[in-house]
Motif scaffolding. Structure first.
Motif, PDB file in Angstrom:
ATOM      1  N   ILE A 169      23.454   1.968  26.969  1.00 49.22           N
ATOM      2  CA  ILE A 169      22.042   1.668  27.195  1.00 49.22           C
ATOM      3  C   ILE A 169      21.433   1.206  25.875  1.00 49.22           C
ATOM      4  CG2 ILE A 169      19.790   2.565  27.883  1.00 49.22           C
ATOM      5  CD1 ILE A 169      21.268   4.642  29.575  1.00 49.22           C
ATOM      6  N   LEU A 170      21.112  -0.074  25.807  1.00 48.01           N
ATOM      7  CA  LEU A 170      20.435  -0.644  24.634  1.00 48.01           C
ATOM      8  C   LEU A 170      18.972  -0.802  24.993  1.00 48.01           C
ATOM      9  CD1 LEU A 170      20.814  -1.939  21.780  1.00 48.01           C
ATOM     10  CD2 LEU A 170      21.073  -4.141  22.973  1.00 48.01           C
ATOM     11  N   GLU A 171      18.102  -0.181  24.209  1.00 50.41           N
ATOM     12  CA  GLU A 171      16.687  -0.179  24.602  1.00 50.41           C
ATOM     13  C   GLU A 171      15.798   0.028  23.373  1.00 50.41           C
ATOM     14  OE1 GLU A 171      14.100  -1.198  26.207  1.00 50.41           O
ATOM     15  OE2 GLU A 171      14.977  -0.537  28.121  1.00 50.41           O
ATOM     16  N   PHE A 172      14.583  -0.489  23.471  1.00 44.64           N
ATOM     17  CA  PHE A 172      13.586  -0.188  22.450  1.00 44.64           C
ATOM     18  C   PHE A 172      13.376   1.322  22.397  1.00 44.64           C
ATOM     19  CE2 PHE A 172      12.325  -4.552  23.725  1.00 44.64           C
ATOM     20  CZ  PHE A 172      12.458  -5.163  22.471  1.00 44.64           C
ATOM     21  N   SER A 173      13.092   1.835  21.206  1.00 48.16           N
ATOM     22  CA  SER A 173      12.957   3.267  21.073  1.00 48.16           C
ATOM     23  C   SER A 173      11.876   3.600  20.050  1.00 48.16           C
ATOM     24  CB  SER A 173      14.317   3.881  20.695  1.00 48.16           C
ATOM     25  OG  SER A 173      14.333   5.257  20.986  1.00 48.16           O
ATOM     26  N   GLN A 174      11.955   4.781  19.466  1.00 45.70           N
ATOM     27  CA  GLN A 174      10.905   5.234  18.556  1.00 45.70           C
ATOM     28  C   GLN A 174      11.277   4.882  17.118  1.00 45.70           C
ATOM     29  OE1 GLN A 174       9.545   9.601  17.467  1.00 45.70           O
ATOM     30  NE2 GLN A 174       8.566   8.939  19.367  1.00 45.70           N
ATOM     31  N   ILE A 175      10.464   4.054  16.508  1.00 46.02           N
ATOM     32  CA  ILE A 175      10.737   3.579  15.158  1.00 46.02           C
ATOM     33  C   ILE A 175      10.474   4.682  14.134  1.00 46.02           C
ATOM     34  CG2 ILE A 175       8.421   2.710  14.606  1.00 46.02           C
ATOM     35  CD1 ILE A 175       9.847   0.132  13.554  1.00 46.02           C
ATOM     36  N   TRP A 176      11.089   4.562  12.987  1.00 50.75           N
ATOM     37  CA  TRP A 176      10.876   5.472  11.866  1.00 50.75           C
ATOM     38  C   TRP A 176       9.374   5.600  11.597  1.00 50.75           C
ATOM     39  CZ3 TRP A 176      11.033   3.979   6.129  1.00 50.75           C
ATOM     40  CH2 TRP A 176      11.122   5.113   5.324  1.00 50.75           C
ATOM     41  N   LYS A 177       8.882   6.822  11.578  1.00 48.93           N
ATOM     42  CA  LYS A 177       7.436   7.072  11.576  1.00 48.93           C
ATOM     43  C   LYS A 177       6.666   6.353  10.467  1.00 48.93           C
ATOM     44  CE  LYS A 177       7.288  11.380  14.193  1.00 48.93           C
ATOM     45  NZ  LYS A 177       6.702  10.693  15.346  1.00 48.93           N
ATOM     46  N   PRO A 178       7.162   6.285   9.221  1.00 47.51           N
ATOM     47  CA  PRO A 178       6.398   5.551   8.206  1.00 47.51           C
ATOM     48  C   PRO A 178       6.143   4.085   8.542  1.00 47.51           C
ATOM     49  CG  PRO A 178       8.006   6.971   7.145  1.00 47.51           C
ATOM     50  CD  PRO A 178       8.316   7.000   8.619  1.00 47.51           C
ATOM     51  N   LEU A 179       6.980   3.511   9.382  1.00 51.81           N
ATOM     52  CA  LEU A 179       6.810   2.108   9.765  1.00 51.81           C
ATOM     53  C   LEU A 179       5.953   1.928  11.016  1.00 51.81           C
ATOM     54  CD1 LEU A 179      10.414   0.696   9.191  1.00 51.81           C
ATOM     55  CD2 LEU A 179       8.422   0.486   7.695  1.00 51.81           C
ATOM     56  N   ALA A 180       5.610   3.019  11.684  1.00 53.47           N
ATOM     57  CA  ALA A 180       4.917   2.936  12.971  1.00 53.47           C
ATOM     58  C   ALA A 180       3.599   2.154  12.907  1.00 53.47           C
ATOM     59  CB  ALA A 180       4.694   4.331  13.547  1.00 53.47           C
ATOM     60  N   PRO A 181       2.740   2.356  11.890  1.00 55.37           N
ATOM     61  CA  PRO A 181       1.474   1.592  11.876  1.00 55.37           C
ATOM     62  C   PRO A 181       1.693   0.079  11.800  1.00 55.37           C
ATOM     63  CG  PRO A 181       1.352   3.465  10.376  1.00 55.37           C
ATOM     64  CD  PRO A 181       2.792   3.346  10.799  1.00 55.37           C
ATOM     65  N   PHE A 182       2.681  -0.350  11.016  1.00 51.28           N
ATOM     66  CA  PHE A 182       2.962  -1.782  10.900  1.00 51.28           C
ATOM     67  C   PHE A 182       3.574  -2.324  12.187  1.00 51.28           C
ATOM     68  CE2 PHE A 182       3.485   0.297   6.759  1.00 51.28           C
ATOM     69  CZ  PHE A 182       2.515  -0.365   6.018  1.00 51.28           C
ATOM     70  N   TYR A 235      23.757   8.491  20.242  1.00 47.97           N
ATOM     71  CA  TYR A 235      22.954   7.268  20.086  1.00 47.97           C
ATOM     72  C   TYR A 235      23.002   6.786  18.654  1.00 47.97           C
ATOM     73  CZ  TYR A 235      19.198  10.473  18.559  1.00 47.97           C
ATOM     74  OH  TYR A 235      18.462  11.436  17.914  1.00 47.97           O
ATOM     75  N   PHE A 236      22.788   5.471  18.526  1.00 45.26           N
ATOM     76  CA  PHE A 236      22.794   4.800  17.234  1.00 45.26           C
ATOM     77  C   PHE A 236      21.435   4.138  17.049  1.00 45.26           C
ATOM     78  CE2 PHE A 236      26.926   4.738  19.242  1.00 45.26           C
ATOM     79  CZ  PHE A 236      27.805   5.158  18.243  1.00 45.26           C
ATOM     80  N   ASN A 237      20.730   4.501  15.995  1.00 47.68           N
ATOM     81  CA  ASN A 237      19.458   3.860  15.696  1.00 47.68           C
ATOM     82  C   ASN A 237      19.714   2.525  14.997  1.00 47.68           C
ATOM     83  OD1 ASN A 237      17.486   5.685  16.690  1.00 47.68           O
ATOM     84  ND2 ASN A 237      17.873   7.058  14.973  1.00 47.68           N
ATOM     85  N   LEU A 238      19.072   1.489  15.494  1.00 51.91           N
ATOM     86  CA  LEU A 238      19.199   0.152  14.932  1.00 51.91           C
ATOM     87  C   LEU A 238      17.825  -0.319  14.455  1.00 51.91           C
ATOM     88  CD1 LEU A 238      21.421  -1.333  17.798  1.00 51.91           C
ATOM     89  CD2 LEU A 238      22.185  -0.215  15.689  1.00 51.91           C
ATOM     90  N   THR A 239      17.788  -0.985  13.317  1.00 48.97           N
ATOM     91  CA  THR A 239      16.543  -1.503  12.744  1.00 48.97           C
ATOM     92  C   THR A 239      15.491  -0.400  12.673  1.00 48.97           C
ATOM     93  OG1 THR A 239      17.113  -3.615  13.817  1.00 48.97           O
ATOM     94  CG2 THR A 239      14.984  -3.489  12.718  1.00 48.97           C
ATOM     95  N   PHE A 240      15.834   0.672  11.957  1.00 50.18           N
ATOM     96  CA  PHE A 240      14.930   1.807  11.713  1.00 50.18           C
ATOM     97  C   PHE A 240      14.481   2.509  12.997  1.00 50.18           C
ATOM     98  CE2 PHE A 240      14.327  -1.170   8.161  1.00 50.18           C
ATOM     99  CZ  PHE A 240      14.671  -0.346   7.092  1.00 50.18           C
ATOM    100  N   GLY A 241      15.284   2.402  14.054  1.00 47.11           N
ATOM    101  CA  GLY A 241      14.952   3.081  15.300  1.00 47.11           C
ATOM    102  C   GLY A 241      14.080   2.268  16.241  1.00 47.11           C
ATOM    103  N   ALA A 242      13.722   1.053  15.857  1.00 45.32           N
ATOM    104  CA  ALA A 242      12.970   0.194  16.783  1.00 45.32           C
ATOM    105  C   ALA A 242      13.759  -0.004  18.065  1.00 45.32           C
ATOM    106  CB  ALA A 242      12.665  -1.154  16.136  1.00 45.32           C
ATOM    107  N   VAL A 243      15.087   0.007  17.919  1.00 46.28           N
ATOM    108  CA  VAL A 243      16.008  -0.108  19.041  1.00 46.28           C
ATOM    109  C   VAL A 243      17.065   0.977  18.880  1.00 46.28           C
ATOM    110  CG1 VAL A 243      17.825  -1.575  20.033  1.00 46.28           C
ATOM    111  CG2 VAL A 243      15.633  -2.572  19.392  1.00 46.28           C
ATOM    112  N   ALA A 244      17.541   1.514  19.991  1.00 52.62           N
ATOM    113  CA  ALA A 244      18.634   2.487  19.948  1.00 52.62           C
ATOM    114  C   ALA A 244      19.669   2.140  21.012  1.00 52.62           C
ATOM    115  CB  ALA A 244      18.116   3.907  20.171  1.00 52.62           C
TER     116      ALA A 244
END
Length: 252
Positions: A169-182, A235-244
């Motif tokens: 299952i490749l899907e958007f997920s929860q990004i690394w919190k410091p990057l969330a506002p951007f 699961y594997f976090n990709l691009t700082f967790g934007a996708v997992a």
């Protein structure tokens, strides 16, 4: 008041909206009918081409061998199905499915243009038209969050897998919190404007941003997969967790 799945009173999310479960499939269909013609272009623009690397990683983690049978659910325009077909070889079988006719037609045509005659079928992931224990691998890429009853869809994926088979299952997920506002700024302000320019449809891309926020995070999705009866879930976090990428196995 009844709240059983499928009842008229059952509610679910469509982005940030709460709607009747019976309405979601039509609303999601409208979104993809609107964006199908420019779907691949928008994917490249929105992700800066990273979606190709995410899918490459997914195929690399699949463990697919020549001769395997693979089911690509919500396969859209066929990126994963094409990569799987190359890996499974002439003796393998890849089936491309999607609930949306416009997306499925585009995917089938792209595959034919590239010289791959891959079976394609329009079907609902919550009621797959396949026998039990058929596939060595089942994949769904950026489609699970659009499904009304994820638990039902996951149970169906488990059912059609062979014992020992792999679920991806490749899907958007929860990004690394410091990057969330951007990421929020990009998602809610920039992407809908790009969608308006490229497809003439900002609303569909606003739904995209909202649906990502309503989708289970990495750990929650892992627990959902385990609850569906699959094991060795990771699961594997990709691009700082934007996708997992979540990978699991059907018990042998």
């Amino acid at each position: 008041m009844s709240s059983r799945p499928g009842d008229a009173h059952s509610r679910t999310h469509f982005g940030f909206q709460r709607i009747a479960e019976t309405e979601k499939a039509k609303k999601v269909a409208d979104v993809f009918d609107s964006v199908a013609d420019r779907y691949d272009l928008m994917n490249d623009i929105m992700s800066g081409g990273l979606h190709r690397l995410w899918k490459f990683f997914t195929v690399a983690q699949s463990g697919i061998k020549p001769g395997d049978k693979i089911l690509d659910i919500a396969g859209g325009t066929g990126d994963l199905a094409l990569a799987f077909a190359k890996k499974a070889g002439a003796d393998g079988t890849v089936i491309l499915t999607d609930i949306n006719h416009a997306m499925l037609t585009r995917g089938r045509d792209r595959l034919l243009d590239k010289g791959f005659l891959i079976p394609a079928g329009q079907c609902d992931a919550e009621a797959l038209p396949f026998k039990d224990n058929v596939f060595d691998c089942v994949s769904v890429s950026f489609g699970l969050r659009n499904m009304t009853r994820k638990e039902k869809a996951l149970a169906e994926m488990r059912r059609v897998l062979k014992p020992g088979g792999c679920l991806l299952i490749l899907e958007f997920s929860q990004i690394w919190k410091p990057l969330a506002p951007f990421y929020d700024l990009y998602s809610f302000k920039v992407i809908p404007r790009i969608g308006q320019l490229i497809t003439g449809d900002a609303e569909s891309y606003l739904y995209l941003a909202e649906s990502i926020r309503m989708h289970p995070d990495q750990e929650t999705l892992k627990k959902l997969i385990e609850s569906a009866g699959l094991e060795k879930v990771e699961y594997f976090n990709l691009t700082f967790g934007a996708v997992a990428l979540h990978r699991a196995q059907k018990p042998e």
